[in-house]
Design a protein around this motif. Structure first.
Motif, mmCIF file in Angstrom:
data_model
loop_
_atom_site.group_PDB
_atom_site.id
_atom_site.type_symbol
_atom_site.label_atom_id
_atom_site.label_comp_id
_atom_site.label_asym_id
_atom_site.label_seq_id
_atom_site.Cartn_x
_atom_site.Cartn_y
_atom_site.Cartn_z
ATOM 1 N N ILE A 197 40.996 39.631 60.542
ATOM 2 C CA ILE A 197 42.017 40.290 60.692
ATOM 3 C C ILE A 197 43.290 39.907 61.347
ATOM 4 C CG2 ILE A 197 40.411 42.453 60.987
ATOM 5 C CD1 ILE A 197 40.816 42.458 63.935
ATOM 6 N N GLU A 232 40.374 41.871 53.654
ATOM 7 C CA GLU A 232 39.735 43.109 53.056
ATOM 8 C C GLU A 232 38.271 42.768 52.652
ATOM 9 O OE1 GLU A 232 40.787 46.338 53.689
ATOM 10 O OE2 GLU A 232 42.716 45.521 54.262
ATOM 11 N N VAL A 276 43.882 48.845 61.582
ATOM 12 C CA VAL A 276 44.011 47.115 61.605
ATOM 13 C C VAL A 276 44.407 46.632 60.120
ATOM 14 C CG1 VAL A 276 41.839 47.217 60.213
ATOM 15 C CG2 VAL A 276 42.166 45.423 62.036
ATOM 16 N N LYS A 277 45.205 45.575 60.189
ATOM 17 C CA LYS A 277 45.669 44.749 58.986
ATOM 18 C C LYS A 277 44.763 43.408 58.867
ATOM 19 C CE LYS A 277 50.009 44.831 57.886
ATOM 20 N NZ LYS A 277 51.383 44.576 57.929
ATOM 21 N N THR A 278 44.845 43.130 57.837
ATOM 22 C CA THR A 278 43.818 42.043 57.456
ATOM 23 C C THR A 278 44.306 40.781 56.587
ATOM 24 O OG1 THR A 278 43.587 42.921 55.231
ATOM 25 C CG2 THR A 278 41.953 43.685 56.920
ATOM 26 N N THR A 312 34.635 46.040 63.186
ATOM 27 C CA THR A 312 35.907 45.113 63.212
ATOM 28 C C THR A 312 35.868 44.031 64.145
ATOM 29 O OG1 THR A 312 37.065 47.015 62.073
ATOM 30 C CG2 THR A 312 38.443 45.175 63.244
ATOM 31 N N GLN A 329 35.695 40.160 63.052
ATOM 32 C CA GLN A 329 36.708 39.363 63.629
ATOM 33 C C GLN A 329 36.280 38.050 63.901
ATOM 34 O OE1 GLN A 329 39.729 38.182 62.824
ATOM 35 N NE2 GLN A 329 39.682 36.914 64.471
ATOM 36 N N ASP A 375 47.660 42.327 55.004
ATOM 37 C CA ASP A 375 48.874 42.140 55.815
ATOM 38 C C ASP A 375 50.037 42.359 55.380
ATOM 39 O OD1 ASP A 375 49.475 41.213 58.689
ATOM 40 O OD2 ASP A 375 49.675 39.184 58.021
ATOM 41 N N SER A 407 41.849 50.104 56.116
ATOM 42 C CA SER A 407 42.494 48.884 56.609
ATOM 43 C C SER A 407 43.245 48.356 55.528
ATOM 44 C CB SER A 407 41.368 47.882 56.853
ATOM 45 O OG SER A 407 40.550 47.828 55.382
ATOM 46 N N LEU A 456 36.157 42.066 55.639
ATOM 47 C CA LEU A 456 35.944 43.160 56.805
ATOM 48 C C LEU A 456 35.212 44.366 56.073
ATOM 49 C CD1 LEU A 456 36.561 44.351 59.225
ATOM 50 C CD2 LEU A 456 38.863 45.456 58.255
#
Lengths: 578, 578
Positions: free
Chosen positions: A123, A240, A202-204, A113, A117, A161, A158, A243
């Motif tokens: 992310i 997403e 984690v948020k994406t 991740t 990024q 957002d 994940s 990632l």
């Protein structure tokens, strides 16, 4: 069996009502301020990442390095490489069998991740420590009891957002929401994931407005495709896409109201599933137009295998999501249908070669030809799908997207003074100069929608006269978009994805054709364009442009037949791999 | 098994779109004209009836004859009397067994229909000849093949006026639609009824605007209750209530967005069922606010037995209604649930004694006490239901009913110049002086609705802490309204019926307590009113006023659990009849 959720824990929207409906500011914004918000937000993310300096790439590749998909794995041990190449089903099995711990699984994905990024900007919020604490807890639980807490025990997942994750900001691509939208509660989907044993970390990224099939916003910038950074990973669940295709997550949660799960899945070489509205939990999302139900989105999974899509859906319904969210349909998951037990031996597929508006680019046509050949060879029937008014369907759905003339989007931007990104400008141009509809006008649009749905239902039913099975066709195979992963800011035609939102039909996207080798195609291949849109989309066609782009297809089923769609996907994949 | 419908026959709303959205007239109406339309419409009905002069009562009773329920049977032979006292299930069995022909069954019901019209004014369109032709055809078919055409072979079914029946006018209680709305196509529910072998012969009255729990309009006048003509049979499916309780129809099709099936069932001593939205077909209705989906109505049956409610639902889904109408949920009918096979042995019921706004009149409280005693004696659990914000729920749903401020209703009246009837004035008073909401305002109302639904779901779930079964309560028992059948134009409180529309919970109404004997109650019984509404409703209480009014209860279940509701109804009836 796993524990049921606390049955008194139904999700209330009060929280959002009181906080998230933006009202335009009364004073003109200071135009300098919005960039400061973005800087602060990105600095915070960088600060979080910098805690994991040893996981970062030794050198950030320069912009002209287009394919970073292998590079992101460079800091992994062999064992970690093996882990991140497993699908979610295999990971949960391996943890259950104590082949891997939840902690080492999470660390492997966190490492990627960080690299993903730094190479694709995918992310938004990072909470590895919280994830590691949960992973340790799960490992101890398994150690102590010999039992998993649920079907996703130890699985890193994940989250897009705009889906609420307790304690995390939900900026959703808007400057004005950044740092102001820390969730006090999990979305229902997140709640169930946690109870099922998933590990969140984690948020994406998603685009400004969410109403875009690419991923770009002023808070975090643009997300790019790890297979070719000149291309988009798709959107709106594009974080997403980037990632998961980088192997930074085995499973992600996206949302789709016009293609936002399926397009990133297609452009990132993943599996993505848009169920019918209300089969999966949907409460607890932050976005514009909250409360609008003339056209409704869905929550669904992106993953690296077909069986993982089922794992997600089965888990959601195993926890009786309808007891947590009023809108969810009480239709329990029918695993026996996915297993194919109720499927006729000989299926009839229709292929949508061309929607009558924009003919798909050559790699997609070739891929459909390959699917046809494979399905015929496997003994199934394949007929042509007659497209039903894709242009008219788009003209209607875009009105439904913008019932207020785009006012709420514009107001939300105005609050911070941030400019519209190109994707926002393009979608809002569809309502340019048009005032908000009145309530009676929206009723007429709803009637047009129902009329269209009625015609489409009759249209599908009528294929019974063209099949040899005695049934209408079982499924439709088509592209997810007219192009593969597109050069940035060039998306102009949603008609292969949003069409199925208007009709509320379940659609699954799957990688079938690997990644584009430009040498296999003629650069000069052109169509005689039937309209300006087709001309524009085909002006992009050059095999070199799409080098390395994944080749996926889409399979559409009948409403509420999620299980049958996944069962048919198994058939199609088996045939195409034979 | 029966034949499936033609799968290409999905219902299109185009027909309605082009014809039925009224536009206000550009010139002021001639106030004399509307009465002429009404006269013409009533003369046509009278002319149709006069063809069956020998079936009419020898003498129309004077106005002071309140109970006409036996009188309407006076022209029947013993054999015909036996027929019209059968329920739909028994009738279809008897025709299948050739005990009766479809023709003699229909004639028996037509005879009563004529008398019921002359005494209660309950019907609108009469097409006995068409019905008789179909009945003859069905008799010949059975004679020739030994097979029935479907589960309703030969069953007469009456249809509420605003439901499209091909070739029949659909005036729906509006002068301006009278004679202008001859349906070119059947509603989906009618289509399935015909395919299943039902015989259509009459349409029944509904009130002006449909948004009324009584039945009165300027086209055909007021419909009255056959047990006490000073009272209403309820509405908006009040023509069905009066006709079926007179034994002029064994089964009728109604619609319900606030109580319009259940209130007429309750006030007419019948069984009535409001399923969850979209479990039964709903396309092909004419009414105001077409296309409005912020709050949606349902189609459902009124009948004389619990098993007939199931017969109706089972038949609809046996014909795969979801292949005919997009909106219908693909949840096949679960007969084994209705049979009680999946029901826990010991059920837990909650009783809603008082909604906190208007305490029910004494006969309803006594009836709930009787239900409680009977259920406890049968070994079930009974707890008190804590009412959840019935006043707030009403304030919200009435906004959803009148999003346009009532404009479309007023415009439709204005087109002909007809005045609002008292029921219309009362409902429109809720939006008096308020302009139409804007689109963003409707989104906020939708959020309030979802928030309320979320709280209600949590509220129901939370009863698990008060039951001894380990489950939340299985069902709620409550009145359908605060009063029995009400004196005309007095309805002021919908909170016992519309509450369940806002929550989209299935509700069944059943006759449990016979008809009111005034001698059993104290005329002076009064509550200390908590509010003006309660004061008004209780000012009506006098046992003599409600003499002969049926005493019914309502049973509410969880969303999409239609089958369980009917299974529980069997349990409740068995206990109360023991």
């Amino acid at each position: 069996m796993t524990d049921k959720l606390s049955t008194s824990d139904a999700f209330s929207k009060d929280f959002k009502l009181s906080r998230y409906i933006p009202t335009p500011p009364s004073t003109p914004p200071d135009l300098a301020q919005w960039t400061q918000v973005a800087e602060l937000k990105q600095q915070t993310r960088e600060k979080n990442l910098s805690k994991y300096q040893s996981w970062r790439l030794d050198q950030i590749p320069s912009e002209d390095v287009l394919d970073v998909s292998q590079l992101v794995l460079s800091k992994l041990s062999e064992r970690e490489r093996a882990i991140v190449h497993l699908d979610a089903t295999a990971i949960t099995a391996a943890i259950r069998e104590r082949e891997y711990t939840a902690v080492e699984v999470l660390i492997a994905f966190c490492k990627v991740t960080v690299a993903a990024q730094d190479t694709t900007n995918c992310i938004t919020e990072i909470f590895f420590e919280e994830g590691l604490a949960r992973a340790r807890e799960l490992d101890e639980h398994l150690q102590r009891t010999g039992e998993v807490v649920g079907p996703l025990h130890g699985l890193p997942v994940s989250i897009k957002d705009h889906i609420l994750v307790k304690g995390q900001d939900t900026s959703t691509g808007y400057i004005t929401w950044a740092n102001e939208t820390v969730a006090e509660k999990d979305a229902v989907v997140v709640d169930i994931l946690r109870k099922a044993g998933a590990v969140l970390y984690v948020k994406t990224a998603n685009p400004q407005t969410l109403l875009c099939l690419e991923t770009n916003n002023n808070v975090f910038g643009r997300t790019v495709n790890p297979f070719n950074r000149n291309l988009s990973p798709g959107g709106s669940s594009g974080g997403e896409g980037a990632l998961i295709s980088s192997h930074g997550s085995p499973m992600g949660v996206g949302t789709d109201i016009g293609g936002s799960i399926r397009v990133p899945a297609a452009w990132s070489g993943l599996y993505g599933f848009k169920p019918s509205v209300a089969r999966m939990p949907h409460a607890g999302l932050l976005g514009s137009h909250d409360g609008m139900d003339n056209i409704v989105g869905v929550v669904g999974p992106l993953a690296t295998s077909a069986r993982d899509l089922e794992l997600f859906c089965r888990t959601m319904l195993q926890y009786e999501a309808w007891l947590l969210e009023h809108a969810v349909l009480e239709i329990p998951w029918r695993a026996e249908v996915v297993e194919g037990k109720t499927l006729p031996k000989r299926l009839s597929f229709a292929i949508l070669w061309d929607d009558g508006v924009v003919k798909p680019h050559p790699p997609l046509v070739r891929e459909m030809q390959r699917a046809k050949k494979a399905l015929l060879a496997a003994g199934h029937e394949v007929i042509d799908w007659q497209p039903l008014e894709h242009k008219e369907a788009w003209d209607l759905i875009v009105k439904l997207y913008l019932l207020d003339g785009g006012q709420e989007y514009r107001d939300t931007l105005k609050m911070s003074g941030e400019p519209a990104v190109p994707g926002t400008e393009w979608i809002l141009s569809h309502a340019a100069g048009r005032p908000a509809y009145t309530v009676p006008e929206t009723w007429k649009l709803n009637l047009e929608r129902e009329s269209f749905r009625a015609r489409a239902l009759a249209h599908w039913n009528s294929t019974v006269s063209r099949t040899s099975t005695g049934r209408p066709v079982d499924g439709i195979i088509c592209p997810t978009a007219a192009t593969l992963a597109i050069p940035h800011d060039q998306t102009r035609w949603w008609g292969y994805s949003s069409h199925w939102n208007l009709l509320d039909l379940p659609g699954v996207v799957f990688p079938s054709g690997g990644r584009l080798n430009p040498g296999e195609f003629q650069p000069v291949e052109r169509v005689e364009p039937r309209n300006a849109l087709e001309k524009e989309v085909w002006s992009l066609w050059n095999p070199e442009t799409f080098k390395g782009a994944p080749i996926n297809l889409q399979l559409i089923g009948r409403r509420h037949n999620e299980e049958k769609v996944l069962a048919m996907l198994n058939i199609v994949e088996k045939a195409m791999k034979a």
